[in-house]
Scaffold this active site. Structure first.
Site, PDB file in Angstrom:
ATOM      1  N   ARG A  52       3.696  -5.322   3.236  1.00 43.72           N
ATOM      2  CA  ARG A  52       4.785  -5.702   4.132  1.00 43.72           C
ATOM      3  C   ARG A  52       4.478  -5.434   5.603  1.00 43.72           C
ATOM      4  O   ARG A  52       4.934  -6.151   6.476  1.00 43.72           O
ATOM      5  CB  ARG A  52       6.060  -4.965   3.730  1.00 43.72           C
ATOM      6  CG  ARG A  52       6.770  -5.686   2.588  1.00 43.72           C
ATOM      7  CD  ARG A  52       8.081  -5.064   2.278  1.00 43.72           C
ATOM      8  NE  ARG A  52       7.912  -3.683   1.856  1.00 43.72           N
ATOM      9  CZ  ARG A  52       8.906  -2.842   1.651  1.00 43.72           C
ATOM     10  NH1 ARG A  52      10.143  -3.219   1.840  1.00 43.72           N
ATOM     11  NH2 ARG A  52       8.685  -1.613   1.246  1.00 43.72           N
ATOM     12  N   LYS A 157      -0.869   2.489 -13.027  1.00 41.00           N
ATOM     13  CA  LYS A 157       0.084   3.320 -13.725  1.00 41.00           C
ATOM     14  C   LYS A 157       1.169   3.791 -12.756  1.00 41.00           C
ATOM     15  O   LYS A 157       0.912   3.749 -11.559  1.00 41.00           O
ATOM     16  CB  LYS A 157      -0.603   4.490 -14.415  1.00 41.00           C
ATOM     17  CG  LYS A 157      -1.246   5.501 -13.432  1.00 41.00           C
ATOM     18  CD  LYS A 157      -1.819   6.660 -14.152  1.00 41.00           C
ATOM     19  CE  LYS A 157      -0.825   7.769 -14.313  1.00 41.00           C
ATOM     20  NZ  LYS A 157      -0.712   8.672 -13.159  1.00 41.00           N
ATOM     21  N   HIS A 187      -7.399   5.303 -15.003  1.00 40.67           N
ATOM     22  CA  HIS A 187      -8.711   5.503 -14.366  1.00 40.67           C
ATOM     23  C   HIS A 187      -9.578   6.509 -15.126  1.00 40.67           C
ATOM     24  O   HIS A 187     -10.782   6.537 -14.953  1.00 40.67           O
ATOM     25  CB  HIS A 187      -8.565   5.861 -12.882  1.00 40.67           C
ATOM     26  CG  HIS A 187      -8.192   7.278 -12.610  1.00 40.67           C
ATOM     27  ND1 HIS A 187      -6.905   7.739 -12.667  1.00 40.67           N
ATOM     28  CD2 HIS A 187      -8.953   8.364 -12.277  1.00 40.67           C
ATOM     29  CE1 HIS A 187      -6.882   9.023 -12.376  1.00 40.67           C
ATOM     30  NE2 HIS A 187      -8.111   9.436 -12.135  1.00 40.67           N
ATOM     31  N   LYS A 191     -14.148   6.849 -16.096  1.00 46.29           N
ATOM     32  CA  LYS A 191     -15.065   7.960 -15.806  1.00 46.29           C
ATOM     33  C   LYS A 191     -16.238   7.907 -16.772  1.00 46.29           C
ATOM     34  O   LYS A 191     -16.047   7.798 -17.988  1.00 46.29           O
ATOM     35  CB  LYS A 191     -14.337   9.312 -15.937  1.00 46.29           C
ATOM     36  CG  LYS A 191     -13.289   9.556 -14.857  1.00 46.29           C
ATOM     37  CD  LYS A 191     -12.638  10.912 -15.035  1.00 46.29           C
ATOM     38  CE  LYS A 191     -11.401  11.059 -14.168  1.00 46.29           C
ATOM     39  NZ  LYS A 191     -11.652  11.513 -12.823  1.00 46.29           N
ATOM     40  N   GLU A 225      -5.685  21.027 -12.682  1.00 44.65           N
ATOM     41  CA  GLU A 225      -5.851  20.600 -11.280  1.00 44.65           C
ATOM     42  C   GLU A 225      -5.507  21.738 -10.331  1.00 44.65           C
ATOM     43  O   GLU A 225      -4.563  22.492 -10.588  1.00 44.65           O
ATOM     44  CB  GLU A 225      -4.921  19.422 -10.982  1.00 44.65           C
ATOM     45  CG  GLU A 225      -5.250  18.169 -11.752  1.00 44.65           C
ATOM     46  CD  GLU A 225      -4.438  16.998 -11.238  1.00 44.65           C
ATOM     47  OE1 GLU A 225      -4.883  16.368 -10.283  1.00 44.65           O
ATOM     48  OE2 GLU A 225      -3.356  16.743 -11.793  1.00 44.65           O
ATOM     49  N   ASP A 245       3.177  11.639 -15.807  1.00 41.14           N
ATOM     50  CA  ASP A 245       2.072  11.407 -14.876  1.00 41.14           C
ATOM     51  C   ASP A 245       0.704  11.575 -15.538  1.00 41.14           C
ATOM     52  O   ASP A 245      -0.247  10.883 -15.182  1.00 41.14           O
ATOM     53  CB  ASP A 245       2.204  12.404 -13.707  1.00 41.14           C
ATOM     54  CG  ASP A 245       1.233  12.127 -12.571  1.00 41.14           C
ATOM     55  OD1 ASP A 245       1.169  10.968 -12.141  1.00 41.14           O
ATOM     56  OD2 ASP A 245       0.537  13.066 -12.121  1.00 41.14           O
ATOM     57  N   HIS A 250      -3.510   9.771 -19.372  1.00 40.02           N
ATOM     58  CA  HIS A 250      -4.867  10.336 -19.389  1.00 40.02           C
ATOM     59  C   HIS A 250      -5.123  11.226 -20.615  1.00 40.02           C
ATOM     60  O   HIS A 250      -6.141  11.099 -21.280  1.00 40.02           O
ATOM     61  CB  HIS A 250      -5.132  11.153 -18.126  1.00 40.02           C
ATOM     62  CG  HIS A 250      -4.857  10.404 -16.853  1.00 40.02           C
ATOM     63  ND1 HIS A 250      -5.090   9.059 -16.708  1.00 40.02           N
ATOM     64  CD2 HIS A 250      -4.356  10.816 -15.657  1.00 40.02           C
ATOM     65  CE1 HIS A 250      -4.761   8.682 -15.476  1.00 40.02           C
ATOM     66  NE2 HIS A 250      -4.306   9.734 -14.830  1.00 40.02           N
ATOM     67  N   LYS A 347      -0.570  21.255 -12.433  1.00 37.70           N
ATOM     68  CA  LYS A 347      -0.899  21.264 -10.997  1.00 37.70           C
ATOM     69  C   LYS A 347      -0.978  22.708 -10.526  1.00 37.70           C
ATOM     70  O   LYS A 347      -0.335  23.588 -11.113  1.00 37.70           O
ATOM     71  CB  LYS A 347       0.221  20.575 -10.205  1.00 37.70           C
ATOM     72  CG  LYS A 347       0.444  19.121 -10.578  1.00 37.70           C
ATOM     73  CD  LYS A 347      -0.492  18.227  -9.838  1.00 37.70           C
ATOM     74  CE  LYS A 347      -0.184  16.769 -10.095  1.00 37.70           C
ATOM     75  NZ  LYS A 347      -1.356  15.917  -9.909  1.00 37.70           N
TER      76      LYS A 347
END
Ligand code: BG6
Length: 500
Positions: A52, A157, A187, A191, A225, A245, A250, A347
């Site tokens: 946009r 996703k 993704h 890998k 992570e 998520d 994954h 996380k």
């Protein structure tokens, strides 16, 4: 999964919706630059960014250039002239008509032969309407048997928020596209180390006879992570949480690769059908109590120098969104019945690492009865670990006798390390996936029924968390290994997370 190198590419356009976003600048354009460096394009591919914000070709190119490495910049002079920008509203028909005209004009006289990859790196709620607009302009129609002039759509996703929204999205997509035109991206499948799980399993016969409930005691999949809500991710993340998520895509994809039966071939449908069977055989938690017992959700809390999740920008003050999930899953099938699959992701954990550990059963008799005996609850003498990232390799762990008159045992391993064997860093996931989508190889993309089966499992967890009496997310200190409650998923003598 093609092991044979792909042939050079016929003329194609990559049309990226969401061109102003992070993903385009950080992953997609660098991936195309790497492919250009690798000589994967016979004719230069045109890239048309759609978003946009008002931009010109020149200003967009200048923005993108800043994200490239010195090596990628070497091909920039050939890539940049083929990068264009079209500003468009969210769903105005006139804009899409103009876009079509622009794509045809850029394609030139060979327009009929030019393949088009529409990459939807946009808000998930716009996936359906964007596809409808493209279809309304006749931009998605193509003949299945032709090798050129193809039309494909890559969907980023998250694919829906739950089973119902995923089903609706599948229905909308299939109104306008055949399944072979739809590329749902995860993704992790791009890998190199993840693809090697399948290659290792099915290209070596040595482990196959013991790859089952008789010899495997448990499987662990950890995706840890260090990152939290950097780059303003809090707003999106607070509506998603770790289950949506990471687990729904994954982690379950990794589980599929470990647990699936050998496919008849590496064709997209052969591989994906086997993965669907794994997902369909997941024991769905049957009650909230079942969820509370087998799934731990957590949320990181503040430490003296780190904000907690609730202090992150964009996160609601009273948010119950989980930043950590650990669970025990079971597969109700002949190969895996009774084997526990321990999954965890979070996380702001102590260290970034992704690893799959297959733990084999302990010997029936402990002949040596050395000090190892005391540790038998922690140690699984034989384990095979697939180190996905940041270290990349495979290790087989076993016990050896320490020199001396006693019976002291030590853990040792045989290992394969990507860097040691292959030198260069493994190619980034997006490069592989973009090239596969351009070549029409959907093996590393998820199929519609796969996405739905994953949500079926995850929805039961969410329902357990939303049921009256559900325990709130367990708190864990930012920079720790997650809530202590997750350790209790291992019962009796089942071991602990990681390789001690
Ligand atoms: C994404 C998630 O799909 O994967 C992120 O949305 C997560 O929250 C990321 O950080 C992890 O990917 P990687 O490749 O860095 O392990």
């Amino acid at each position: 999964m093609s092991i044979v190198p792909a042939a050079p590419l016929p003329p194609a356009q990559v049309v990226i919706f969401g061109a102003s976003g992070d993903l385009t600048a950080r992953k997609l354009i660098p991936a195309l630059a790497d492919s250009a460096r690798a000589g994967s394009f016979r004719c230069p591919v045109q890239v048309i960014g759609v978003a946009r914000s008002p931009k010109t070709d020149v200003s967009w190119r200048a923005e993108l250039q800043q994200w490239l490495t010195p090596e990628q910049l070497e091909v920039w002079p050939t890539l940049a002239p083929n990068i264009h920008y079209v500003a468009i509203g969210e769903s105005a028909a006139g804009d899409f008509e103009r876009l079509k005209g622009e794509l045809d004009r850029l394609a030139g006289p060979e327009v009929e032969r030019v393949g088009r990859l529409f990459y939807l790196a946009i808000k998930p709620e716009l996936f359906g309407s964007t596809v409808e607009q493209l279809a309304a302009q006749g931009m998605l129609a193509c003949d299945q048997v032709r090798v050129d002039g193809w039309r494909r759509v890559v969907i980023e996703k998250p694919f829906g928020r739950d089973l119902v929204t995923a089903q609706w999205l599948n229905i909308t997509l299939r109104k306008h596209l055949r399944e072979d035109q739809i590329y749902r991206i995860d993704h992790y499948l791009g890998k190199e180390t993840v693809q090697n799980v399948l290659a290792f399993r099915f290209q070596n016969a040595i482990f196959e006879p013991i790859w089952n409930r008789s010899h495997v005691e448990s499987v662990e999949i950890s995706v840890c992570e260090e990152l939290g809500m950097e780059s303003g991710r809090g707003r999106y993340y607070d509506t998603a949480g770790a289950l949506r998520d990471m687990v729904a895509n994954h982690l379950l994809q990794l589980l599929c690769l470990v647990a699936m039966e050998p496919p008849a071939s590496l064709d997209a449908d052969a591989v994906r059908s086997e993965k669907v069977k794994v997902l369909d055989s997941l024991d769905v938690y049957h009650s909230p109590e079942d969820v509370w017992q087998h799934v731990v959700r957590g949320q990181y809390s503040a430490t003296h120098n780190q904000p907690g999740y609730l202090q992150e920008e964009g996160v609601a003050g009273e948010s119950q969104t989980e930043t950590y999930v650990a669970l025990v899953a079971r597969l109700h099938n002949w190969r895996w019945n009774g084997v526990k699959f321990f999954l965890r992701t979070g996380k702001k954990l102590k260290q970034r690492y992704t690893e799959i550990i297959v733990r084999f059963r302990v010997p029936p008799v402990d002949l040596f009865q050395g000090p190892i005996h005391a540790d038998v609850c922690r140690l699984r003498p034989n384990a095979l670990s697939f180190r996905i990232q940041p270290e990349e390799g495979i290790r087989l762990h076993f016990l050896v006798k320490q020199p001396g008159t006693g019976h002291l045992m030590r853990q040792a391993h045989l290992g394969f390390d990507y860097k040691e064997l292959f030198g260069a860093a493994t190619p980034p996931a997006y490069q592989r996936l973009l090239m596969d989508a351009l070549h029409g190889n959907a093996t590393l993309f998820t199929r519609g029924d796969e996405a739905e089966a994953a949500w079926r499992f995850c929805d039961a967890i969410r329902q357990g968390w939303e049921a009256p009496g559900a325990p709130p997310p367990a708190q864990y200190a930012s920079g720790s290994w997650g809530p202590a409650e997750a350790d209790e998923l291992f019962q009796g003598c089942e071991g602990i997370w990681g390789i001690p």
